[in-house]
Design a protein around this motif. Structure first.
Motif, PDB file in Angstrom:
ATOM      1  N   TYR A 151       0.786  -1.237  -0.057  1.00 56.22           N
ATOM      2  CA  TYR A 151       0.029   0.109   0.178  1.00 56.22           C
ATOM      3  C   TYR A 151       0.935   1.481  -0.090  1.00 56.22           C
ATOM      4  O   TYR A 151       0.477   2.394  -0.505  1.00 56.22           O
ATOM      5  N   THR A 152       1.987   1.187   0.605  1.00 59.02           N
ATOM      6  CA  THR A 152       2.780   2.249   0.731  1.00 59.02           C
ATOM      7  C   THR A 152       3.174   2.962  -0.759  1.00 59.02           C
ATOM      8  O   THR A 152       3.153   4.285  -1.032  1.00 59.02           O
ATOM      9  N   ASN A 153       3.560   1.950  -1.489  1.00 59.03           N
ATOM     10  CA  ASN A 153       3.869   2.291  -3.000  1.00 59.03           C
ATOM     11  C   ASN A 153       3.216   1.418  -3.660  1.00 59.03           C
ATOM     12  O   ASN A 153       3.494   0.116  -3.885  1.00 59.03           O
ATOM     13  N   PRO A 154       1.906   1.481  -4.326  1.00 59.74           N
ATOM     14  CA  PRO A 154       1.128   0.804  -5.033  1.00 59.74           C
ATOM     15  C   PRO A 154       1.606   0.009  -6.482  1.00 59.74           C
ATOM     16  O   PRO A 154       1.216  -0.961  -6.897  1.00 59.74           O
ATOM     17  N   THR A 155       2.883   0.419  -6.815  1.00 63.35           N
ATOM     18  CA  THR A 155       3.474   0.141  -7.975  1.00 63.35           C
ATOM     19  C   THR A 155       4.390  -0.832  -7.664  1.00 63.35           C
ATOM     20  O   THR A 155       4.907  -1.957  -8.595  1.00 63.35           O
ATOM     21  N   ARG A 156       4.702  -1.208  -6.467  1.00 60.65           N
ATOM     22  CA  ARG A 156       5.628  -2.420  -6.083  1.00 60.65           C
ATOM     23  C   ARG A 156       5.476  -2.774  -4.577  1.00 60.65           C
ATOM     24  O   ARG A 156       5.021  -1.859  -3.823  1.00 60.65           O
ATOM     25  N   LYS A 157       6.084  -4.063  -4.358  1.00 62.62           N
ATOM     26  CA  LYS A 157       5.971  -4.466  -2.991  1.00 62.62           C
ATOM     27  C   LYS A 157       7.141  -3.983  -2.203  1.00 62.62           C
ATOM     28  O   LYS A 157       8.109  -3.906  -2.597  1.00 62.62           O
ATOM     29  N   THR A 158       6.818  -3.552  -1.098  1.00 66.02           N
ATOM     30  CA  THR A 158       7.742  -3.041  -0.160  1.00 66.02           C
ATOM     31  C   THR A 158       7.811  -4.038   1.145  1.00 66.02           C
ATOM     32  O   THR A 158       6.930  -4.450   1.849  1.00 66.02           O
ATOM     33  N   PHE A 198      -1.778  -3.768  10.134  1.00 60.84           N
ATOM     34  CA  PHE A 198      -2.566  -3.257   9.130  1.00 60.84           C
ATOM     35  C   PHE A 198      -1.940  -4.192   7.819  1.00 60.84           C
ATOM     36  O   PHE A 198      -2.814  -4.990   7.204  1.00 60.84           O
ATOM     37  N   HIS A 199      -0.656  -4.103   7.761  1.00 57.45           N
ATOM     38  CA  HIS A 199      -0.140  -4.825   6.682  1.00 57.45           C
ATOM     39  C   HIS A 199      -0.293  -6.246   6.932  1.00 57.45           C
ATOM     40  O   HIS A 199      -0.322  -7.056   5.921  1.00 57.45           O
TER      41      HIS A 199
END
Length: 408
Positions: free
Chosen positions: A257-264, A320-321
């Motif tokens: 969710y922090t960066n929708p373009t890639r997994k963190t 949350f995550h």
């Protein structure tokens, strides 16, 4: 039969086989293996034997005499190899010697248990006036309290630690001894015949040990790093929170969710798994003062410090995550930690919760006022459905209440 004889130069162990037992096995083991073990705790080599038997001699009533120790000043020195440990033993010359000084019931090596808890090879000193000595009265207390049943044997290491921690540096923590005691499968069967009063007493002493060690750490280890402090607290987590069976460190979770373009990747320092596989997290902060409320107020209300607010926010985001990771996360974590979990147990991410241990009950160098305690309770209750916020003073109070209830 055995007895210790003190001479002007040292100690001699005189050993003769029990009635009806042939003593040839001692001679044979010395010749074949160059070593013999007596009474399950003493080890000797051929060089230690002062009176080797003559060829063809009748050994049915033969009394072997072994060099057990040498006199050095006012102490008898017993080599560590004789006791099967890495540390030499210095025992004050006036202390009476008998088998019970070295071995408890069921042939438990007393100095073997003690040496297992030491991270160094310095001599163990008993009695006398040396600064590094364990006082004679303390050692005699240890002998009286040393466990003499199967159940108490698993508790022995922790008890030795409790009694001697103030006299020896470099002692390991009691975690391994306690976890073995609590998790051993056979304990359930053996507990059926165990007197409940004994179990109750063990529980009281367990919590007393934890309370005293945490209290001592709060006074003497303020300058250690947060990483070292977390390692110290890890020793007690499964005992402080008995619903959990496993502690996992540095757990990697995925943030989409922090960066929708890639997994963190995010990293949880400590997570705990309960007996049903449910995963919760715990945040352990150093026990600094003034980490709950700021010294100034806002319109008469106490304001949380950035340390407390940040810890709460961090825990909320981890929860949350974890929840959003869901079934995929359960499968990933179960596979990753399969070798550390009981067979067949699967990690479950089902409404995970957090425990935060932070700060002291102090603001501005003084204890919290009634108003501050009320505001803190309001904050705790606000998050009660998802986390438990505990100060170190609150933790000690919980331990004291538990001890008082069990001892009643």
């Amino acid at each position: 039969m055995q007895k210790f004889t003190k001479t002007t130069s040292g100690i001699v162990l005189e050993y003769s086989p029990d009635f009806g037992t042939d003593g040839r096995w001692i001679r044979d083991e010395l010749q074949k293996f160059k070593q013999v073990r007596l009474s399950s705790v003493f080890s000797f080599t051929p060089a230690d034997l002062l009176n080797p038997p003559a060829p063809g001699q009748d050994l049915s009533h033969y009394e072997y005499r072994f060099t057990f120790g040498t006199l050095q000043g006012s102490y008898f020195k017993i080599a560590g190899r004789v006791l099967g440990i890495k540390n030499d033993l210095l025992i004050y010359q006036d202390i009476p010697l008998r088998r019970q000084v070295f071995a408890a019931e069921r042939n438990i090596s007393i100095f073997g248990k003690l040496a297992d808890l030491l991270n160094h090879t310095n001599p163990i000193v008993i009695g006398g006036s040396r600064r590094d000595a364990i006082p004679r009265r303390v050692f005699e207390e240890l002998l009286k309290k040393f466990p003499n049943t199967v159940e108490l044997n698993h508790y022995a290491g922790a008890r030795v630690h409790m009694i001697l921690a103030h006299y020896l540096d470099g002692m390991k923590d009691a975690r391994g001894r306690y976890e073995s005691y609590l998790n051993r499968k056979s304990l359930i069967k053996e507990a059926v015949a165990l007197d409940l009063d004994v179990l109750k007493k063990l529980e009281v002493e367990k919590y007393v040990l934890i309370r005293d060690l945490i209290t001592d750490a709060l006074m003497t280890k303020k300058n250690c790093s947060e990483d070292d402090w977390q390692k110290l607290m890890l020793s007690f987590l499964l005992l402080l929170f008995p619903k959990y069976i496993k502690v996992l460190e540095n757990v990697t979770i995925h943030d989409y969710y922090t960066n929708p373009t890639r997994k963190t990747d995010r990293y949880i320092d400590i997570a705990m798994v309960d007996a049903n596989g449910n995963l919760d997290i715990i945040e352990i902060k150093k026990p600094f003062d003034d980490k709950i409320f700021r010294k100034s107020t806002y319109r008469g209300n106490n304001v949380p410090t950035s340390e407390l607010s940040g810890s709460i926010m961090q825990a909320e985001k981890y929860l949350f995550h974890l929840s959003k990771w869901g079934v995929k996360g359960e499968e990933t974590l179960t596979h990753r930690y399969a070798s550390e979990l009981p067979p067949g147990l699967k990690i479950r991410i089902s409404n995970p919760k957090s425990i935060i241990i932070v700060g002291r009950d102090e603001v501005g160098g003084a204890g919290m006022t009634q108003g501050q305690l009320l505001d803190f309770e309001i904050i705790k209750r606000k998050y009660a459905n998802m986390m438990d916020i505990i100060t170190y003073d609150d933790l000690l109070r919980r331990l004291n209440h538990t001890i008082a209830a069990l001892a009643a």
